[in-house]
Motif scaffolding. Sequence first.
Motif, PDB file in Angstrom:
ATOM      1  N   ASN A  12      35.542  -5.462  22.468  1.00  0.00           N
ATOM      2  CA  ASN A  12      35.046  -6.603  21.700  1.00  0.00           C
ATOM      3  C   ASN A  12      33.638  -6.401  21.151  1.00  0.00           C
ATOM      4  OD1 ASN A  12      37.470  -8.058  22.089  1.00  0.00           O
ATOM      5  ND2 ASN A  12      36.817  -8.521  24.179  1.00  0.00           N
ATOM      6  N   PHE A  13      33.160  -5.178  21.236  1.00  0.00           N
ATOM      7  CA  PHE A  13      31.851  -4.868  20.670  1.00  0.00           C
ATOM      8  C   PHE A  13      31.937  -4.804  19.145  1.00  0.00           C
ATOM      9  CE2 PHE A  13      29.370  -2.529  24.242  1.00  0.00           C
ATOM     10  CZ  PHE A  13      29.785  -3.465  25.172  1.00  0.00           C
ATOM     11  N   ILE A  14      30.790  -4.847  18.517  1.00  0.00           N
ATOM     12  CA  ILE A  14      30.741  -4.525  17.084  1.00  0.00           C
ATOM     13  C   ILE A  14      30.790  -3.011  16.997  1.00  0.00           C
ATOM     14  CG2 ILE A  14      29.341  -4.579  14.990  1.00  0.00           C
ATOM     15  CD1 ILE A  14      28.069  -7.184  16.030  1.00  0.00           C
ATOM     16  N   ASN A  15      31.844  -2.499  16.399  1.00  0.00           N
ATOM     17  CA  ASN A  15      32.067  -1.052  16.386  1.00  0.00           C
ATOM     18  C   ASN A  15      31.710  -0.471  15.017  1.00  0.00           C
ATOM     19  OD1 ASN A  15      33.014   1.544  16.560  1.00  0.00           O
ATOM     20  ND2 ASN A  15      34.944   0.987  17.549  1.00  0.00           N
ATOM     21  N   LEU A  16      30.758   0.415  14.989  1.00  0.00           N
ATOM     22  CA  LEU A  16      30.290   0.985  13.711  1.00  0.00           C
ATOM     23  C   LEU A  16      30.916   2.337  13.405  1.00  0.00           C
ATOM     24  CD1 LEU A  16      26.457   0.223  14.165  1.00  0.00           C
ATOM     25  CD2 LEU A  16      28.108  -1.113  12.847  1.00  0.00           C
ATOM     26  N   ASN A  17      31.835   2.768  14.245  1.00  0.00           N
ATOM     27  CA  ASN A  17      32.417   4.095  14.069  1.00  0.00           C
ATOM     28  C   ASN A  17      33.292   4.126  12.822  1.00  0.00           C
ATOM     29  OD1 ASN A  17      33.581   6.581  14.294  1.00  0.00           O
ATOM     30  ND2 ASN A  17      34.026   6.396  16.484  1.00  0.00           N
ATOM     31  N   PRO A  18      32.918   4.950  11.832  1.00  0.00           N
ATOM     32  CA  PRO A  18      33.683   4.964  10.574  1.00  0.00           C
ATOM     33  C   PRO A  18      35.165   5.259  10.785  1.00  0.00           C
ATOM     34  CG  PRO A  18      31.656   6.219  10.330  1.00  0.00           C
ATOM     35  CD  PRO A  18      31.769   5.861  11.788  1.00  0.00           C
ATOM     36  N   ILE A  19      35.480   6.109  11.754  1.00  0.00           N
ATOM     37  CA  ILE A  19      36.898   6.451  11.900  1.00  0.00           C
ATOM     38  C   ILE A  19      37.707   5.303  12.508  1.00  0.00           C
ATOM     39  CG2 ILE A  19      36.376   8.928  12.118  1.00  0.00           C
ATOM     40  CD1 ILE A  19      37.302   8.824  14.993  1.00  0.00           C
ATOM     41  N   GLN A  20      37.015   4.292  13.013  1.00  0.00           N
ATOM     42  CA  GLN A  20      37.753   3.201  13.654  1.00  0.00           C
ATOM     43  C   GLN A  20      37.820   1.906  12.847  1.00  0.00           C
ATOM     44  OE1 GLN A  20      35.733   3.352  17.585  1.00  0.00           O
ATOM     45  NE2 GLN A  20      37.727   3.931  18.383  1.00  0.00           N
ATOM     46  N   ARG A  21      36.888   1.700  11.950  1.00  0.00           N
ATOM     47  CA  ARG A  21      36.793   0.374  11.323  1.00  0.00           C
ATOM     48  C   ARG A  21      38.011   0.013  10.467  1.00  0.00           C
ATOM     49  NH1 ARG A  21      33.955  -2.703  13.152  1.00  0.00           N
ATOM     50  NH2 ARG A  21      35.009  -4.170  11.808  1.00  0.00           N
ATOM     51  N   GLY A  22      38.597   0.999   9.804  1.00  0.00           N
ATOM     52  CA  GLY A  22      39.717   0.679   8.915  1.00  0.00           C
ATOM     53  C   GLY A  22      41.071   0.700   9.606  1.00  0.00           C
ATOM     54  N   GLY A  23      41.064   1.039  10.885  1.00  0.00           N
ATOM     55  CA  GLY A  23      42.345   1.158  11.587  1.00  0.00           C
ATOM     56  C   GLY A  23      42.623   0.001  12.533  1.00  0.00           C
ATOM     57  N   ILE A  24      41.758  -0.997  12.503  1.00  0.00           N
ATOM     58  CA  ILE A  24      41.955  -2.151  13.394  1.00  0.00           C
ATOM     59  C   ILE A  24      43.199  -2.900  12.935  1.00  0.00           C
ATOM     60  CG2 ILE A  24      40.959  -4.334  14.185  1.00  0.00           C
ATOM     61  CD1 ILE A  24      38.158  -2.964  13.732  1.00  0.00           C
ATOM     62  N   LEU A  25      44.084  -3.165  13.881  1.00  0.00           N
ATOM     63  CA  LEU A  25      45.367  -3.783  13.529  1.00  0.00           C
ATOM     64  C   LEU A  25      45.193  -5.239  13.123  1.00  0.00           C
ATOM     65  CD1 LEU A  25      47.742  -2.462  16.373  1.00  0.00           C
ATOM     66  CD2 LEU A  25      47.359  -1.508  14.084  1.00  0.00           C
ATOM     67  N   THR A  26      46.025  -5.678  12.233  1.00  0.00           N
ATOM     68  CA  THR A  26      46.130  -7.108  11.942  1.00  0.00           C
ATOM     69  C   THR A  26      46.942  -7.732  13.081  1.00  0.00           C
ATOM     70  OG1 THR A  26      48.210  -6.811  10.777  1.00  0.00           O
ATOM     71  CG2 THR A  26      46.193  -6.651   9.450  1.00  0.00           C
ATOM     72  N   PRO A  27      46.882  -9.047  13.234  1.00  0.00           N
ATOM     73  CA  PRO A  27      47.695  -9.693  14.284  1.00  0.00           C
ATOM     74  C   PRO A  27      49.179  -9.355  14.101  1.00  0.00           C
ATOM     75  CG  PRO A  27      46.128 -11.266  13.349  1.00  0.00           C
ATOM     76  CD  PRO A  27      46.018 -10.010  12.519  1.00  0.00           C
ATOM     77  N   GLU A  28      49.618  -9.274  12.860  1.00  0.00           N
ATOM     78  CA  GLU A  28      51.031  -8.984  12.585  1.00  0.00           C
ATOM     79  C   GLU A  28      51.386  -7.568  13.044  1.00  0.00           C
ATOM     80  OE1 GLU A  28      48.815 -10.029  10.288  1.00  0.00           O
ATOM     81  OE2 GLU A  28      49.475 -12.090   9.958  1.00  0.00           O
ATOM     82  N   ALA A  29      50.484  -6.620  12.780  1.00  0.00           N
ATOM     83  CA  ALA A  29      50.748  -5.239  13.179  1.00  0.00           C
ATOM     84  C   ALA A  29      50.702  -5.107  14.700  1.00  0.00           C
ATOM     85  CB  ALA A  29      49.725  -4.313  12.523  1.00  0.00           C
ATOM     86  N   ARG A  30      49.815  -5.864  15.326  1.00  0.00           N
ATOM     87  CA  ARG A  30      49.721  -5.817  16.785  1.00  0.00           C
ATOM     88  C   ARG A  30      51.042  -6.297  17.409  1.00  0.00           C
ATOM     89  NH1 ARG A  30      45.084  -4.713  18.990  1.00  0.00           N
ATOM     90  NH2 ARG A  30      43.881  -5.338  17.170  1.00  0.00           N
ATOM     91  N   LYS A  31      51.615  -7.305  16.806  1.00  0.00           N
ATOM     92  CA  LYS A  31      52.909  -7.815  17.262  1.00  0.00           C
ATOM     93  C   LYS A  31      53.995  -6.752  17.060  1.00  0.00           C
ATOM     94  CE  LYS A  31      55.384 -11.984  16.812  1.00  0.00           C
ATOM     95  NZ  LYS A  31      55.838 -12.975  15.853  1.00  0.00           N
TER      96      LYS A  31
END
Length: 378
Positions: free
Chosen positions: A21-40
Amino acid sequence: MTEFSREELNQFIGLHRESKNFINLNPIQRGGILTPEARKALVEFGDGYSIYDLSPGLEIEKIPLVKRFISDILPRFLGADAVRITLGAREGIFNVMHSITKPGDTILVDGNRHYTTITAAERAGLRVIEVPDSGYPEYRIDVENYEALLKEHKPKLLILTYPDGNYGNLPDAKKLGEISKEYQVPYLINGAYAVGRMPISMKEIGADFIIGSGHKSMASSGPIGVLGMDKKWEKPLLRRSDRYPEKSVEFLGCELRGSAIATLMGSFPAVVERVKNWSREVENSRYFIDKIEEIDGIKQLGVRPTGHDLNFLETRVFYEISKRHKRRGFFLYRELKKRGITGIKPGMTKNFKLSTYQLKKEELKIVINAFEEISRMD
Ligand SMILES: *Cc1c(COP(=O)(O)O)cnc(C)c1O
């Protein structure tokens, strides 16, 4: 059979992410965060080959919904004639190299290319010539510099990284499209940091191939990537097995198997929307850079003003602190962590890259304040 102690085995259970739940500044991670729909979707299709529940007996790529996604929706999204799902950007790059070149051939790539462009080329047995960047501080790739090397080396493939993964520089991809046509050399655009973040079209650029990374930029769990191609390359890329005429050789039948495709599809509507908001992302990124550069000893490298959420910072102020701090270079990582911020490589202080992608204004302000506070440390 080998016996394992309980201790040996149990260490693998209960892996968790402390800083989820941190603010994550890692470029390789920011665009890969799942949407709620994808998480489901990830949970729904988490069981191995469960995608086959949609249609036992059919090839995965022929399951109607998957087929519609791959043969209609994704080509329109990428501006390509045909699309294949890969295991990631690097695999897609390799698939192209392997299908349209022969070992010993030469390819021409930009000097800011990702290391996986090189490993893919090595695996394909290719000689790589790099088009140099302009060096400090912009590291700009001038695509006109491809021309002289094209004449000299007669490459079988041109690659442009758009943007590159260090500076977020966006070279003139369209211009290289014209050059590639003039010299009739196939042109691959590596959009690992573009596809799913910003508007991009293979046809508009004039490229023959376009590569994207699902886990990097398309809100997907990985590994998954997309490879778009012009129809004239379908023959070599999609060539069929002699013994299994239904199956593709380059993709070993079909690369698409696990839950990743369900997440790619689940997040796709949101990805289409977020691409439309790209100009706001660039605005946020510029706002962040402007603010952070007010700190003495912090400077954005790469082309200015930035045109991307990924940026490279030279941070002399943190380096100076690290020289007198008892934790040396690790102080920055720890100080950020104390403030709920993660994603800068532990130990880095002289320079590092970060991404502001999809961070809210309030989150950007927290990061800016943290940098200011830390820069004032003794
Ligand atoms: C991250 C990255 C890759 C590799 O992406 P994968 O999908 O993990 O293979 C390739 N090229 C660039 C420019 C990247 O930033």
